[in-house]
Design a protein around this motif. Structure first.
Motif, short mmCIF file in Angstrom:
data_model
loop_
_atom_site.label_atom_id
_atom_site.label_comp_id
_atom_site.label_asym_id
_atom_site.label_seq_id
_atom_site.Cartn_x
_atom_site.Cartn_y
_atom_site.Cartn_z
N GLN A 185 7.33 12.32 -2.41
CA GLN A 185 8.41 11.87 -3.28
C GLN A 185 8.27 12.52 -4.65
OE1 GLN A 185 7.57 7.63 -2.98
NE2 GLN A 185 6.79 7.58 -5.06
N PRO A 186 9.38 12.64 -5.38
CA PRO A 186 9.33 13.30 -6.70
C PRO A 186 8.33 12.63 -7.63
CG PRO A 186 11.60 12.92 -6.00
CD PRO A 186 10.73 12.17 -5.04
N SER A 187 7.62 13.43 -8.41
CA SER A 187 6.59 12.89 -9.30
C SER A 187 7.19 12.00 -10.38
CB SER A 187 5.79 14.02 -9.94
OG SER A 187 6.64 14.86 -10.71
N ASP A 188 8.42 12.30 -10.82
CA ASP A 188 9.00 11.47 -11.88
C ASP A 188 9.30 10.06 -11.37
OD1 ASP A 188 10.97 12.42 -10.18
OD2 ASP A 188 12.47 12.70 -11.75
N LYS A 189 9.63 9.93 -10.08
CA LYS A 189 9.85 8.59 -9.51
C LYS A 189 8.54 7.81 -9.48
CE LYS A 189 10.97 6.16 -5.23
NZ LYS A 189 11.32 6.27 -3.79
N THR A 190 7.47 8.47 -9.02
CA THR A 190 6.17 7.81 -8.98
C THR A 190 5.73 7.41 -10.38
OG1 THR A 190 5.51 9.07 -7.02
CG2 THR A 190 3.74 8.09 -8.32
N HIS A 236 0.82 -1.21 0.00
CA HIS A 236 0.00 0.00 0.00
C HIS A 236 0.86 1.26 0.00
CE1 HIS A 236 -0.74 2.74 3.45
NE2 HIS A 236 -0.01 1.89 4.11
N SER A 237 0.40 2.27 -0.74
CA SER A 237 1.15 3.53 -0.93
C SER A 237 2.62 3.20 -1.21
CB SER A 237 1.02 4.43 0.30
OG SER A 237 -0.28 4.98 0.39
N TYR A 238 2.83 2.35 -2.20
CA TYR A 238 4.17 1.84 -2.49
C TYR A 238 5.13 2.99 -2.81
CZ TYR A 238 7.99 -0.65 -4.76
OH TYR A 238 9.23 -1.13 -5.10
N SER A 239 6.20 3.09 -2.00
CA SER A 239 7.14 4.20 -2.16
C SER A 239 8.51 3.73 -2.60
CB SER A 239 7.26 4.97 -0.83
OG SER A 239 7.69 4.11 0.21
N GLY A 240 8.64 2.45 -2.94
CA GLY A 240 9.92 1.94 -3.37
C GLY A 240 10.22 2.30 -4.82
N PRO A 241 11.45 2.03 -5.26
CA PRO A 241 11.82 2.30 -6.65
C PRO A 241 11.26 1.25 -7.59
CG PRO A 241 13.65 1.29 -5.48
CD PRO A 241 12.57 1.51 -4.45
N ASP A 289 -0.13 -13.31 -5.71
CA ASP A 289 -0.32 -12.21 -6.65
C ASP A 289 -0.07 -10.90 -5.92
OD1 ASP A 289 -0.97 -13.94 -8.67
OD2 ASP A 289 -3.13 -13.78 -8.36
N ILE A 290 0.89 -10.12 -6.41
CA ILE A 290 1.31 -8.89 -5.74
C ILE A 290 0.73 -7.68 -6.47
CG2 ILE A 290 3.24 -7.60 -4.81
CD1 ILE A 290 3.11 -10.49 -3.82
N TYR A 291 0.09 -6.81 -5.72
CA TYR A 291 -0.48 -5.57 -6.24
C TYR A 291 0.26 -4.38 -5.61
CZ TYR A 291 -4.38 -8.38 -7.95
OH TYR A 291 -5.15 -9.30 -8.61
N PHE A 292 0.22 -3.25 -6.31
CA PHE A 292 0.89 -2.03 -5.85
C PHE A 292 -0.12 -0.90 -5.85
CE2 PHE A 292 3.73 -4.88 -7.98
CZ PHE A 292 4.86 -4.93 -7.18
N SER A 293 -0.28 -0.27 -4.68
CA SER A 293 -1.28 0.78 -4.53
C SER A 293 -0.61 2.13 -4.35
CB SER A 293 -2.17 0.48 -3.32
OG SER A 293 -3.20 1.43 -3.22
N PHE A 294 -1.30 3.18 -4.81
CA PHE A 294 -0.74 4.54 -4.76
C PHE A 294 -1.78 5.50 -4.20
CE2 PHE A 294 1.50 2.17 -7.93
CZ PHE A 294 2.83 2.52 -7.72
#
Length: 366
Positions: free
Chosen positions: A297-302, A263-268, A283-288
């Motif tokens: 965090q910088p928008s370009d990273k997201t 949740h709210s994944y902040s990794g690279p 099954d892995i999901y990524f939430s934002f």
């Protein structure tokens, strides 16, 4: 509130009964009611779990059996307060006044027992919010000023504006609490919502430990071509193999959860490959969320991370503590960002995100 369905997370002891109470009044009773956009019945999917910010309040009175399961010891029903906190916190030389302000630690087994009861009562319930956090520090003790001015409408146990102390919770202690909940989710085949801050490698390693020995078999195209008995082996790729193996996996108890949302994944973007490897049996999901991913965090990273995530594994969330207009606004903001990065129309994006949510929560999108 425009949002059709709320997935509400517990974080600590005080939350569990409240979420159970809300679920009795507003909880979805079946997948069909939660999927019906015109229904006013069942607007809540409950989640029961213990957040890493509060992991120090539990002491581990469980032990792992030889088969990787979990049994409760009859011997350890209480752990001396000072002994527990000196071991669970760092620096370990805990100030006497701060130590005195902390509550008596509770047995992990009792929490797991109660959580099992809540999950049995709510067949659609998830396990969450759970996870690991290296950066969090415990808030300082309540002062008389804070106690007199606190908002009585807020659930007890939160920070509520207090300054942070110098104390962290040892990562190894957090991992014990996390792994116990992952095992429970696996046993009951419930999805989990996982919090990870400055601990992305540790989160993956902990998840990996739970599914060790249960990895999916992955046959490469090269190996298929070598098998003379396989017809048109060159027409089959690794993606097709992984997809077919998922549909054949029975929903029987396992030591790991069937679906995981970071949740709210902040990794690279780099670690995405290990989570999405065909051998991973969950099954892995990524939430934002706007409040984390667009504000801290910088928008370009997201954008880079969103771009790399498969279309059917991305989710959005508000990450707020209350529902209402602000929640709706933040969800729309995050949805528009995802659609822009993915090159989707808003209509396509909303439909895709809805399907992803249903697949994460229910295991299927229809």
């Amino acid at each position: 509130m425009k949002t059709r369905m709320l997935t509400i997370m517990a974080t600590r002891a005080q939350d569990q009964a409240l979420i159970s109470e809300v679920t009795q009044r507003l909880g979805a009773q079946s997948q069909e009611t939660s999927n019906d956009p015109l229904s006013d019945v069942g607007r809540v999917i409950p989640c029961f779990g213990w957040h890493p910010w509060f992991s120090h309040l539990l002491f581990d009175d469980t032990e792992s059996s030889s088969d990787g399961g979990e049994t409760v010891t009859d011997i350890v029903t209480h752990q001396p307060k000072e002994e527990h906190y000196q071991a669970a916190l760092k620096p370990s030389a805990v100030d006497a006044d701060f130590l005195a302000s902390l509550p008596e630690p509770q047995p992990l087994s009792a929490f797991l027992h109660q959580t099992r009861i809540y999950l049995e009562k709510s067949p659609l319930a998830l396990v969450g919010e759970i996870g690991l956090d290296k950066s969090f520090r415990l808030p300082q003790a309540w002062s008389s000023d804070h106690s007199d001015s606190r908002d009585p409408s807020l659930t007890m146990g939160g920070r509520e504006g207090r300054r942070l102390s110098r104390y962290h919770v040892h990562l190894e202690h957090q991992k014990k609490i996390l792994k116990a909940q992952l095992r429970l989710a696996g046993e009951m085949q419930r999805p989990v919502s996982v919090h990870g801050v400055q601990a992305h490698g540790a989160v993956f390693e902990t998840l990996q430990e739970t599914w060790k020995g249960h990895e999916r078999d992955v046959v490469s195209r090269r190996m298929l071509k070598r098998r003379a008995s396989v017809t048109a082996a060159h027409d089959v790729d690794e993606t097709d193999i992984a997809a077919s193996s998922r549909s054949e996996t029975p929903s029987s108890p396992k030591p790991f959860p069937p679906r995981v949302c970071l949740h709210s994944y902040s990794g690279p973007a780099g670690p995405l490959k290990q989570y999405l490897h065909p051998s991973v049996p969950a099954d892995i999901y990524f939430s934002f969320s706007s409040v984390i991913n667009l504000a801290t965090q910088p928008s370009d990273k997201t954008d880079e991370v969103i771009r790399e995530i498969p279309d059917d594994r991305i989710l959005i969330e508000s990450d707020l503590h209350r529902a209402g207009d602000e929640m709706d606004r933040l969800l729309e903001e995050m949805a528009r960002v995802v659609c822009n990065v993915k090159g989707w129309s808003l209509e396509k994006g909303v439909l895709q995100l809805g399907k992803n949510w249903r697949r994460f929560v229910h295991g299927r999108a229809d």
